[in-house]
Every structure is written in C-alpha cells, then in structure tokens.
Design a protein around this motif. Sequence first.
Motif, short mmCIF file in Angstrom:
data_model
loop_
_atom_site.label_atom_id
_atom_site.label_comp_id
_atom_site.label_asym_id
_atom_site.label_seq_id
_atom_site.Cartn_x
_atom_site.Cartn_y
_atom_site.Cartn_z
N ARG A 13 -20.77 73.80 0.06
CA ARG A 13 -21.46 72.67 -0.62
C ARG A 13 -21.21 72.51 -2.01
O ARG A 13 -21.43 71.44 -2.84
CB ARG A 13 -22.82 72.67 -0.51
CG ARG A 13 -23.23 72.54 1.15
CD ARG A 13 -24.95 72.84 1.15
NE ARG A 13 -25.13 72.69 2.38
CZ ARG A 13 -26.12 71.64 2.84
NH1 ARG A 13 -26.83 71.02 1.91
NH2 ARG A 13 -26.37 71.58 4.00
N GLN A 14 -20.62 73.49 -2.75
CA GLN A 14 -20.25 73.65 -4.08
C GLN A 14 -21.71 73.08 -5.09
O GLN A 14 -21.35 72.31 -5.85
CB GLN A 14 -19.24 72.81 -4.62
CG GLN A 14 -17.93 73.35 -3.98
CD GLN A 14 -16.57 72.76 -4.60
OE1 GLN A 14 -16.61 71.73 -4.94
NE2 GLN A 14 -15.73 73.88 -4.84
N PHE A 75 -22.00 60.30 -1.34
CA PHE A 75 -22.69 61.36 -1.19
C PHE A 75 -21.69 62.57 -1.01
O PHE A 75 -20.74 62.44 -0.10
CB PHE A 75 -23.64 61.50 0.07
CG PHE A 75 -24.62 60.57 0.28
CD1 PHE A 75 -25.25 59.98 -0.90
CD2 PHE A 75 -25.06 59.92 1.33
CE1 PHE A 75 -26.16 58.71 -0.83
CE2 PHE A 75 -25.97 59.06 1.43
CZ PHE A 75 -26.58 58.38 0.33
N PHE A 76 -21.79 63.50 -1.81
CA PHE A 76 -20.80 64.73 -1.74
C PHE A 76 -21.04 65.65 -0.72
O PHE A 76 -22.28 66.39 -1.17
CB PHE A 76 -20.79 65.29 -3.05
CG PHE A 76 -19.84 66.73 -3.25
CD1 PHE A 76 -18.40 66.59 -2.80
CD2 PHE A 76 -20.25 67.77 -3.68
CE1 PHE A 76 -17.63 67.62 -2.63
CE2 PHE A 76 -19.46 69.09 -3.68
CZ PHE A 76 -18.09 68.87 -3.42
N ARG A 87 -14.97 66.16 1.00
CA ARG A 87 -15.65 65.26 1.98
C ARG A 87 -16.79 64.61 1.27
O ARG A 87 -17.60 65.21 0.78
CB ARG A 87 -15.96 66.01 3.16
CG ARG A 87 -14.73 66.82 3.78
CD ARG A 87 -13.75 65.67 4.52
NE ARG A 87 -12.63 66.56 5.23
CZ ARG A 87 -12.74 66.55 6.75
NH1 ARG A 87 -13.66 65.94 7.42
NH2 ARG A 87 -11.78 67.36 7.19
N PHE A 88 -17.01 63.28 1.52
CA PHE A 88 -17.88 62.51 1.02
C PHE A 88 -18.51 61.65 2.27
O PHE A 88 -17.86 61.44 3.00
CB PHE A 88 -17.40 61.37 -0.22
CG PHE A 88 -17.40 62.22 -1.48
CD1 PHE A 88 -18.33 62.29 -2.32
CD2 PHE A 88 -16.19 62.87 -1.79
CE1 PHE A 88 -17.99 62.77 -3.40
CE2 PHE A 88 -15.73 63.55 -3.14
CZ PHE A 88 -16.74 63.39 -3.94
N ALA A 89 -19.56 61.28 2.11
CA ALA A 89 -20.16 60.17 3.10
C ALA A 89 -20.51 58.96 2.01
O ALA A 89 -21.13 58.99 1.13
CB ALA A 89 -21.31 60.81 3.59
N VAL A 90 -20.40 57.67 2.76
CA VAL A 90 -20.89 56.58 2.06
C VAL A 90 -21.63 55.76 3.04
O VAL A 90 -21.64 55.62 4.16
CB VAL A 90 -19.52 55.64 1.91
CG1 VAL A 90 -20.02 54.26 1.03
CG2 VAL A 90 -18.38 56.26 1.31
N LEU A 155 -29.46 57.85 -8.73
CA LEU A 155 -28.66 58.83 -7.86
C LEU A 155 -28.01 59.79 -9.00
O LEU A 155 -27.29 59.25 -9.81
CB LEU A 155 -27.70 58.24 -6.75
CG LEU A 155 -26.93 59.13 -5.98
CD1 LEU A 155 -26.67 58.40 -4.78
CD2 LEU A 155 -25.53 59.59 -6.63
N ARG A 156 -28.08 61.19 -8.85
CA ARG A 156 -27.40 62.21 -9.42
C ARG A 156 -26.55 63.04 -8.75
O ARG A 156 -27.15 63.38 -7.47
CB ARG A 156 -28.38 62.78 -10.34
CG ARG A 156 -28.90 62.01 -11.51
CD ARG A 156 -27.78 61.64 -12.82
NE ARG A 156 -28.32 60.97 -13.90
CZ ARG A 156 -28.36 59.71 -13.75
NH1 ARG A 156 -27.89 59.02 -12.86
NH2 ARG A 156 -28.83 59.00 -14.79
N ASP A 157 -25.78 64.16 -9.28
CA ASP A 157 -25.31 65.18 -8.52
C ASP A 157 -24.83 64.91 -7.00
O ASP A 157 -24.91 65.57 -6.17
CB ASP A 157 -26.66 66.24 -8.31
CG ASP A 157 -26.88 66.79 -9.53
OD1 ASP A 157 -26.52 66.16 -10.60
OD2 ASP A 157 -28.11 67.35 -9.56
N GLY A 158 -23.93 63.84 -7.01
CA GLY A 158 -23.65 63.46 -5.80
C GLY A 158 -24.38 63.34 -4.74
O GLY A 158 -23.92 63.47 -3.45
#
Length: 314
Positions: A13-14, A75-76, A87-90, A155-158
């Motif tokens: 998740r970093q 979303f990260f 990998r991200f989600a939209v 929104l912040r931090d992915g």
Amino acid sequence: MIPNLRSSSLLDRQSNKRSDPEYLASLVRNADTRFTVLLDHKPVIVSNEARTEASLRWFTLAELVSAGLVVADPFFLGVERTGGAARFAVAINELRIRHLPAALQLLAPAVDLRSLAMQGIVSSEEVSLAGKAKALAHWHDNARCCGRCGAATHLRDGGWRRRCWSCGTDMFPRTDPVVIMLVEHPDRQSCLLGRSGRFAPKMYSTLAGFIEPGEDIADAVRREVMEEAGVEVGDVSYHSTQPWPFPHSLMIGCIAQATTTELTIDLEELVDARWFSREECRHMIEGTHPDGLSGPGRQAIARALLTAFVEGRS
Ligand SMILES: [Zn+2]
C-alpha cells in the motif's frame, strides 16, 4: 481451508509515500501503471463466454483517456510486490458518461461485486482488490462534506484521506467492525445457523452483527446471539478476520459456545434459525442437502467458519 479475502499479499500500500502528490502523479503517468474501473461501484471484468471464469480488467491511462474518460483523483491501491507496477482504481458514475459511447463500450461488462464473490469466478485476491476500491468509493461518496462545519472536503493521499477546505479537519476512510460467529451447541455436535429474508432461497448462514461503541468482541457476540436467537453464549474464541466491502466492514470471525439451546428468534432480523448437525452442514457446503438447503457463498468468511466446524477444527 478457504482463505479469507485479503489483498495485502498482492500489493504494497505504500502508506508512507502516498501523501506525496508528486510521487503519485509520477505513478499515474508511468506506462507500467494499470487502472481498474468501478462503474457505479461495480468492477469492470473480462470473462469467458459462459462467465465461469473472470478477472478484473486492467486499463492503461491511454486507453481510458482515448475513450474520453477523465482520470482525476484515482484511488491508489499500491504497487505490486513482484514487479513494482502501480495499481489504481477509478470510480465512475454511469450517468456522467452516458454521452460517451466509446467509454460505455470500453467499460462493459461491469458486474456486482457481491455476485462475483459469491460465485467464486474471480480470484480471491482480485475480489479483495475490487473490494478495497469499492469500500473507498463508497466512503468518498458519503464524505463530500465536513462533519464538523459542513463545508466541502477534498480528496488527498490517493484517496486515503479527505480534508475540509474551510476548517482543515482531516477525515479517513472508515471500517466498521462486525462480529460473525459460528455458535456451537453445548454437545458440540451441531451449530446454529439462521436465514435472513435477504438471503437466496434455502440459504442459511452464521449470525452476525455490528460491534457497538463500548463493546468488546465477546460482548458483541453474546449480545447479538441473544438478540437474534435467544441463546446464551459462554466462551468465545477468535477464528479469523476478513475485510467485507458491503459497504466497508471488517468481519471478525468467532466460534461461540452456547450454554442454552432453546431458540427465540427475532423475526425482524431473521426468518428462521435452527440447530444443524455436522453432517447436515457438510451437505449444505457440498450442495448435496436432501432439502436443497445451502450454506454461505464461496468467498464469505461464514463459509470458512462453517467449514472449520464441519471438519472438526472449530
Ligand atoms: Zn470543516
């Protein structure tokens, strides 16, 4: 043993890096990065014709952009533990893209995640990843305004934080703890299962309920079993947990030892509940019950609890 759904094994998740917008922007632009899409909270999948096997569809940024989609604030989800690709989600609202036929075509089919999980046609890792994205999307939809002052939040931090532009309050994605318990009869030869009116016909599962403020896990198990079935519980032991994105719960699986056996069913919560022998439970899991009764879906923690009981490991 059925593995409970978790995505931690697949992605890092970093969480120590995702507050850096430059870092996230560089990942979004990276050609190796892939995006999964939720259309009205339903993951876009690819499957065989009979839809007996499926996986999430992973898009490049170029594919999404060329179909006219605006990839703002994805979303990260993390980076692959092997390979290192991000990998991200939209999350996309179908109404907002109804004027984009190329996008609608690209994002088909989108399938309800609960059905995918119950059918077991997508790997548990990918169901888990989609669930993580879905839980985040649901939280963002419901956290657009600050609970403290009512102003808009950003929104912040992915996707892992929202901040109020006016008073600066930070909000974080919520996880609701739920106890889910297999209740063993005092003779240890049968267990208590119930049916909610929302279940598929003839399906029975373990009892469950939200933990309330001020309760510990065992308190919540005893209260829920008493409220729903009128059965007293003594010892409670922990079995395992599972994130459950409907909408954003953490299921805490327990084995509970009943000290009474008479049932008083709360008919507002359940349409039926009764004691099932180990043999009957085995048939419900295997789909061979003479009355056609079935157990919980393949990727539900309830199935893991019931399987542990059937195999005498509870
Ligand atoms: Zn505020």
